[in-house]
Design an enzyme around this catalytic site. Structure first.
Site, PDB file in Angstrom:
ATOM      1  N   VAL A 147       0.152  -1.431   0.201  1.00  0.00           N
ATOM      2  CA  VAL A 147       0.234  -0.605  -0.005  1.00  0.00           C
ATOM      3  C   VAL A 147       0.787   1.301  -0.001  1.00  0.00           C
ATOM      4  CG1 VAL A 147      -1.830   1.097   0.993  1.00  0.00           C
ATOM      5  CG2 VAL A 147      -1.667  -1.330   1.143  1.00  0.00           C
ATOM      6  N   CYS A 148       0.600   2.036  -0.665  1.00  0.00           N
ATOM      7  CA  CYS A 148       0.977   3.675  -0.753  1.00  0.00           C
ATOM      8  C   CYS A 148       2.690   3.205  -1.557  1.00  0.00           C
ATOM      9  CB  CYS A 148       1.149   3.963   0.319  1.00  0.00           C
ATOM     10  SG  CYS A 148       1.108   5.867   0.119  1.00  0.00           S
ATOM     11  N   THR A 149       3.668   3.955  -0.513  1.00  0.00           N
ATOM     12  CA  THR A 149       5.338   3.857  -0.879  1.00  0.00           C
ATOM     13  C   THR A 149       5.566   2.807  -0.097  1.00  0.00           C
ATOM     14  OG1 THR A 149       5.617   5.219   0.925  1.00  0.00           O
ATOM     15  CG2 THR A 149       5.555   6.073  -0.995  1.00  0.00           C
ATOM     16  N   ALA A 197      -3.002   2.718  -3.699  1.00  0.00           N
ATOM     17  CA  ALA A 197      -1.964   3.967  -4.100  1.00  0.00           C
ATOM     18  C   ALA A 197      -1.784   4.529  -2.796  1.00  0.00           C
ATOM     19  CB  ALA A 197      -3.403   4.644  -5.303  1.00  0.00           C
TER      20      ALA A 197
END
Length: 279
Positions: A147-149, A197
């Site tokens: 998730v995310c970075t 994202a």
């Protein structure tokens, strides 16, 4: 009957339907069937998901999908290099502590690897033991996720080379340093890589993964149990809908807050992975 008992009874009622669809692609993904697909979870065993913990992680990146998956027929571990508390990234002087359930030495394999993100992934991708553990577990996992970075850590571990992937919208283009194809979508699936994202997409990601493994009906049921029916107070949760001036202000702030070693850590990772980035 408490909420947990209710949830488990609902899952039991759906077990036959869920098992029949475990590991199968939904109809909307039929076009991907020509590509290699991961094997379904081992019959008769509870799928094991390992969440990576680390200091400075964004708590919601992990808590969102864990809320979806932890009570949905999975064995869950929260893994760090030792048993000490991990402190999530916060904007106050108060620190949010998370307790690992296992160490890198305890968990050498998992059916599902999930890596949360942080506003400073550059500090994590240069820590050899983190990247080595992610690579070791990810190479053996049925599903490799983030998730995310968190996708930066997957990328630094060599797990996204040749795959479509996403991250927070202010940083997604930097995935090219890891040989990935940056994609600006809320949840991106490429073969057995499933990636959410920015931050809040972790819930969406969790539901997508749950549907892939236990079937859409189970995912729909869990969405209803969570009452996940978002109606945000402002239409500014995406660069596609937010006011352009606000988008530029957030982008500029993000760029201005990049740590001095950000570019070097990316370039070093690209060199190690044999990736050439244009420009």
């Amino acid at each position: 009957m408490n909420r947990r008992e209710f949830t488990l009874s609902c899952l039991g009622a759906l077990a036959v339907a869920g098992a029949s669809g475990a590991g199968l692609l939904p109809d909307s993904a039929a076009a991907q069937q020509a590509q290699p697909q991961p094997a379904p979870a081992r019959t008769g065993e509870t799928p094991h998901i390992a969440f990576l913990l680390f200091d400075g992680m964004t708590a919601l990146d992990m808590i969102g999908p864990a809320t979806v998956l932890a009570n949905s027929g999975f064995t869950v571990d929260y893994v760090w290099r030792n048993a000490d508390p991990v402190y999530a990234e916060t904007t106050s002087d108060k620190r949010l502590g998370l307790l690992p359930t296992a160490t890198f030495g305890d968990v050498g394999a998992a059916d599902i690897l999930c890596v949360p993100g942080t506003s400073n992934p550059y500090a994590q991708i240069v820590q050899p033991d983190i990247i080595e553990w992610v690579a070791h577990v990810g190479q053996r996992a049925t599903w490799v996720t983030s998730v995310c970075t968190g996708s930066f850590l997957l990328g630094a571990a060599g797990l996204l080379k040749g795959y479509r992937a996403t991250a927070h919208w202010t940083m997604v283009d930097e995935l090219a340093y890891f040989g990935a194809t940056p994609v600006r979508e809320r949840v991106v699936r490429d073969r057995n890589r499933v990636i959410g994202a920015g931050v809040s997409s972790g819930i969406d990601f969790g539901l997508v993964l749950l549907a892939l493994i236990h079937g859409e009906q189970t995912a729909r049921m869990w969405q209803l149990i969570m009452e996940y029916d978002p109606h945000p107070p402002f239409d500014s949760g995406s660069p596609h809908t937010a006011d352009p001036q606000l988008v530029e202000a957030v982008r500029s702030n993000s760029t201005g807050n990049r740590v001095p070693y950000a570019r070097k850590s990316l370039e070093d990772a690209a060199k190690r992975l044999g990736v050439t980035v244009a420009g």
